[in-house]
Design a protein around this motif. Sequence first.
Motif, PDB file in Angstrom:
ATOM      1  N   UNK A   1       7.093  13.765  24.925  1.00  9.62           N
ATOM      2  CA  UNK A   1       7.470  15.096  25.127  1.00  9.62           C
ATOM      3  C   UNK A   1       8.367  15.405  23.708  1.00  9.62           C
ATOM      4  N   UNK A   2       9.229  14.548  23.539  1.00  9.37           N
ATOM      5  CA  UNK A   2      10.001  14.583  22.074  1.00  9.37           C
ATOM      6  C   UNK A   2      10.106  13.350  21.462  1.00  9.37           C
ATOM      7  N   UNK A   3       9.676  13.411  20.304  1.00  9.23           N
ATOM      8  CA  UNK A   3       9.325  12.292  19.362  1.00  9.23           C
ATOM      9  C   UNK A   3      10.905  11.767  18.693  1.00  9.23           C
ATOM     10  N   UNK A   4      11.021  10.677  18.571  1.00 13.21           N
ATOM     11  CA  UNK A   4      11.926  10.429  17.665  1.00 13.21           C
ATOM     12  C   UNK A   4      12.468  10.938  16.422  1.00 13.21           C
ATOM     13  N   UNK A   5      13.735  11.424  16.335  1.00 13.52           N
ATOM     14  CA  UNK A   5      14.071  12.116  14.992  1.00 13.52           C
ATOM     15  C   UNK A   5      13.772  11.250  13.914  1.00 13.52           C
ATOM     16  N   UNK A   6      13.439  11.913  12.684  1.00 18.82           N
ATOM     17  CA  UNK A   6      13.254  11.076  11.527  1.00 18.82           C
ATOM     18  C   UNK A   6      13.713  11.788  10.378  1.00 18.82           C
ATOM     19  N   UNK A   7      13.575  11.013   9.302  1.00 18.53           N
ATOM     20  CA  UNK A   7      14.060  11.535   7.979  1.00 18.53           C
ATOM     21  C   UNK A   7      13.456  13.249   7.800  1.00 18.53           C
ATOM     22  N   UNK A   8      11.970  12.922   8.014  1.00 17.07           N
ATOM     23  CA  UNK A   8      11.118  14.065   7.813  1.00 17.07           C
ATOM     24  C   UNK A   8      11.479  15.327   8.734  1.00 17.07           C
ATOM     25  N   UNK A   9      11.780  14.874  10.098  1.00 21.55           N
ATOM     26  CA  UNK A   9      12.310  15.818  10.961  1.00 21.55           C
ATOM     27  C   UNK A   9      13.580  15.645  11.869  1.00 21.55           C
TER      28      UNK A   9
END
Length: 655
Positions: free
Chosen positions: A287-295
Amino acid sequence: MSYVEYEKAKKLGEKAVKEAKQEGKSPNPAVLDEVLDGVRIRGEVNLGLVTIPLDRIIGTATAGRANSFACNFMPILEKDTEFAVKWSALCDAHMEEGIHDPLKVYEYLNYYYVLEGNKRASVLKYFDAVNVPALVTRKIPVKSDDPEIRIYYEFMDFNRKTGVNFIWFSKEGNFHRLLEDTGTDMSAPELTWTDEQVQNLTSAYYKFSKAFEEKGGKKLENITTGDAFLRLIQVYEYETVLNMTIADIKTAAAKMWEEFLMMNQGQEVTVTLDPPETKKTLLARVLRPEPSEEKPLNVAFIFDRDPSSSDWLYAHELGRNHIKEVFGNKVSTLKITSADTEEKTVQAMEELIRTEGTEVIFTTTSQMIDASLKVAVEHPNVHILNCSLNTSHRYIRTYYARLYEAKLLSGMLAGIMTKNNRIGYLADYPIYGVIANINAFAIGARMVNPEVEVRLEWTTLKDDISKEAIYQNFYKEGVDYVSDQDMITPRHASRKFGMYKLTDLQPVNVAMPVVNWGVLYERIIKMIIDGAWEKTDAPADDKAINYWWGLSSGVIDVILSEKTPAATKRLIELMKKSIMDERFAPFSGILLDQSGVQRCAAGQTLTAEEIMKMDWLLDCVVGEIPVVDSLKEKARNIVELKGVRKDEAEDPGDR
């Protein structure tokens, strides 16, 4: 005659009687003679002809009249009685031309008791009339510390200034707050509202009353419609509410409903003393992907001024930098350093949400609580947290640090090292949490030195005594160790921070209590990333959450100087571990205040709420907690919001 209407009214009365008996309440209207039994009345005041709200009419002046009515003032006598005939005739008169003759009533505690015109009041209540003209005599009780009496005296002052009598609050201070929130010029020497001001409040209040009642507000027994209305205008601004339609107000009331439920429960707060354990589930990862540099996760910090100008804000800025180091490019942090008014704070937060897609906002001072609530109500999907203690709002979470645990340790150190048994303590704002810090410091000092006394001074008093003068007075009085501000202020660097030895030259730093805000921010952000925000919510919709973490979480610590003797360090570390392992509680055992009153008994421990709301000083503290009027203007604003001690309410009868 309107016997049909009488029968309908009688059925309403019979229903009210049945419900009252089931709830163990009186089935008839209140009787003033009985209400005043044992009450000391200071005197009576003739208010003349006044328009009074019908929903505030709750009783009769004498018992003989009450037996004809149910507690909702509907008739309960049979239709073949003389009473029914007269009631029906009044009903006809009202439908044909209206009832114009004024009632004759007594007013006590802003409730009305009918002396003449009970049937007229009953008919008007049946037709859901709002107001009725009445000749009013006010009965004024002797002033006391009873909360209801204190609220009533505040109401009388409010009523004298505005002429408004249809609103009532359950808490002292709210009538004054209503004047402020409606833009009333409080500096006016003889404040009197205009007809337009009264009409504006009347219109807005009754529109809200209708929406609140439809939503189920009458079932909330511990708050008044006035309490809920005040919270509404604090969130939406009074001028905005004045321009709302009934549909707009219904929408706003629905958005704030959980806030009203929480208020009804006494604004209860679920205090979390340790960070909850969180682990990201498979479902949360989907439901909530891990935060990343892109997002990245967008996190914002709101300051009211440049952090380098304040030791308090500087500590929070260090916390923001800690976040950048821990999460790297997965978390994007922004800061606002000019939110010095409520309007600017709201604008900044709205802008961050709209243009930056900000998902988490930390507002770093308690003065920002109202702005935080306003934005949170409109943006329920944004995580908004305010740094304050003993604040209860359902739509935001609050956070603070149990600094008193570190203060106890630095107090122990001062008690060991003092040669004169006189220790100084400089405090700024007499607000929630600060008093606990002072007392914990004193407890720590007394634990190792029963002869020690703590000299307390406040740096925000309006007599303008400088900190330098305080230091000089301390030195002259033989104070050799001082607890001062907890962090350096970069723009005005000084060695007078933490706990230090006071000399005629430069102070010698000994210990520094530390709040690692970065650790707290890290744990909260991780909670959000792991999808555990809702999971760690309060157990009920009518509770608020406050994170109040201490030594055990790593949020609090104390740094000791290298010059601290090894044996003393060992003792401090041992006590620190005892607190962390919950084998010792700072506020436990026999504690006496300055008046000799026992505040905690042997074998007992004060609760988190008792520590938060502490408004007394330990018996070894020399000094006092200042009231609002003795403080500088900036301090007064903070203490009005979060202060532990206010001024005595003004007595309108003394005018």
